[in-house]
Scaffold this active site. Structure first.
Site, PDB file in Angstrom:
ATOM      1  N   GLY A  47       0.842  -1.195   0.000  1.00  0.00           N
ATOM      2  CA  GLY A  47       0.000   0.000   0.000  1.00  0.00           C
ATOM      3  C   GLY A  47       0.872   1.237   0.000  1.00  0.00           C
ATOM      4  O   GLY A  47       2.004   1.207   0.474  1.00  0.00           O
ATOM      5  N   GLN A  52       3.509   9.826   0.736  1.00  0.00           N
ATOM      6  CA  GLN A  52       4.781   9.089   0.830  1.00  0.00           C
ATOM      7  C   GLN A  52       5.700   9.364  -0.364  1.00  0.00           C
ATOM      8  O   GLN A  52       6.889   9.049  -0.311  1.00  0.00           O
ATOM      9  CB  GLN A  52       4.527   7.585   0.968  1.00  0.00           C
ATOM     10  N   CYS A  95       6.165  -0.188   7.087  1.00  0.00           N
ATOM     11  CA  CYS A  95       5.815   0.992   6.296  1.00  0.00           C
ATOM     12  C   CYS A  95       6.994   1.369   5.408  1.00  0.00           C
ATOM     13  O   CYS A  95       8.135   1.368   5.876  1.00  0.00           O
ATOM     14  CB  CYS A  95       5.479   2.145   7.232  1.00  0.00           C
ATOM     15  N   LEU A  96       6.713   1.675   4.137  1.00  0.00           N
ATOM     16  CA  LEU A  96       7.785   2.037   3.213  1.00  0.00           C
ATOM     17  C   LEU A  96       8.485   3.322   3.635  1.00  0.00           C
ATOM     18  O   LEU A  96       9.619   3.572   3.240  1.00  0.00           O
ATOM     19  CB  LEU A  96       7.230   2.176   1.786  1.00  0.00           C
ATOM     20  N   HIS A 137      -4.089   1.865   8.021  1.00  0.00           N
ATOM     21  CA  HIS A 137      -2.690   2.318   8.021  1.00  0.00           C
ATOM     22  C   HIS A 137      -2.514   3.463   7.007  1.00  0.00           C
ATOM     23  O   HIS A 137      -1.934   4.500   7.320  1.00  0.00           O
ATOM     24  CB  HIS A 137      -1.789   1.125   7.687  1.00  0.00           C
ATOM     25  N   GLU A 138      -3.063   3.260   5.805  1.00  0.00           N
ATOM     26  CA  GLU A 138      -2.901   4.275   4.754  1.00  0.00           C
ATOM     27  C   GLU A 138      -3.712   5.528   5.064  1.00  0.00           C
ATOM     28  O   GLU A 138      -3.269   6.640   4.796  1.00  0.00           O
ATOM     29  CB  GLU A 138      -3.300   3.711   3.386  1.00  0.00           C
ATOM     30  N   HIS A 141      -1.875   7.846   7.190  1.00  0.00           N
ATOM     31  CA  HIS A 141      -0.916   8.691   6.459  1.00  0.00           C
ATOM     32  C   HIS A 141      -1.565  10.003   6.025  1.00  0.00           C
ATOM     33  O   HIS A 141      -0.929  11.050   6.032  1.00  0.00           O
ATOM     34  CB  HIS A 141      -0.404   7.974   5.204  1.00  0.00           C
TER      35      HIS A 141
HETATM   36 ZN    ZN Z   1       2.884   3.401   5.665  1.00  0.00          ZN
END
Ligand code: ZN
Length: 175
Positions: A47, A52, A95-96, A137-138, A141
């Site tokens: 995701g 990001q 998380c990226l 989670h997204e 963000h």
């Molecule tokens: Zn993340």
């Protein structure tokens, strides 16, 4: 399509609240989603929120298909959670934007979400399991919240230090 740079902690842009997409899902937004998807696959991740890659818009892409399964691409524009249940479930998240850090977060086990899809159609559905974890989670963000913000202060500080250290090593010129 193009692969964009994924920003990592402690980049202050990750703390920003993303703005709603105005004027519907245009070609420009679809271009953004195409780039996000390519960037996510390249990372690789399951995701990605637009912030990001430094774009403060309420846009998310996701693909929860396991390795070897056909892709299951999902696009979310202006997503909203309208219903969560009290029951929570733990999941080890990563998380990226916080690479190589994994820790358990408790979130509502199920939620309803509404959003516009790739073609601008309004969709409403129930999310559970990994889908519920990932969309929450997204969505975090979009509010400037990271999964490490759900952990203790000590764990959060450790995570940020770990990423900073890894980034320092990466930018050091090779001998
Ligand atoms: Zn993340």
């Amino acid at each position: 399509m193009a692969i964009r740079e994924i920003i990592t902690v402690p980049d202050p842009r990750l703390k920003q609240v993303s703005k709603p997409v105005e004027g519907g899902v245009t070609d420009e937004i679809r271009q953004l989603m195409d780039d996000m998807l390519e960037t996510m696959y390249d990372a690789p991740g399951i995701g990605l929120a637009a912030i990001q890659i430094g774009v403060p818009l309420r846009v998310i892409v996701m693909d929860l298909a396991r390795e070897g399964e056909p892709p299951e691409v999902r696009y979310f524009v202006n997503p909203e959670i309208f219903d969560t249940i009290e029951e929570t479930a733990p999941y080890e998240e990563g998380c990226l934007s916080v690479p190589d850090v994994y820790d358990e977060v408790e979130r509502p086990a199920r939620c309803g979400i509404r959003y516009l899809d790739y073609n601008g159609n309004a969709v409403e559905e129930q999310a559970e399991g990994l889908f519920a974890v990932c969309i929450q989670h997204e969505m975090d963000h979009l509010e400037g919240t990271l999964f490490i913000d759900h952990l203790s202060r000590l764990k959060r500080q450790r995570a940020v230090e770990k990423v900073k250290k890894a980034n320092r090593l990466k930018t050091r010129p090779a001998a």
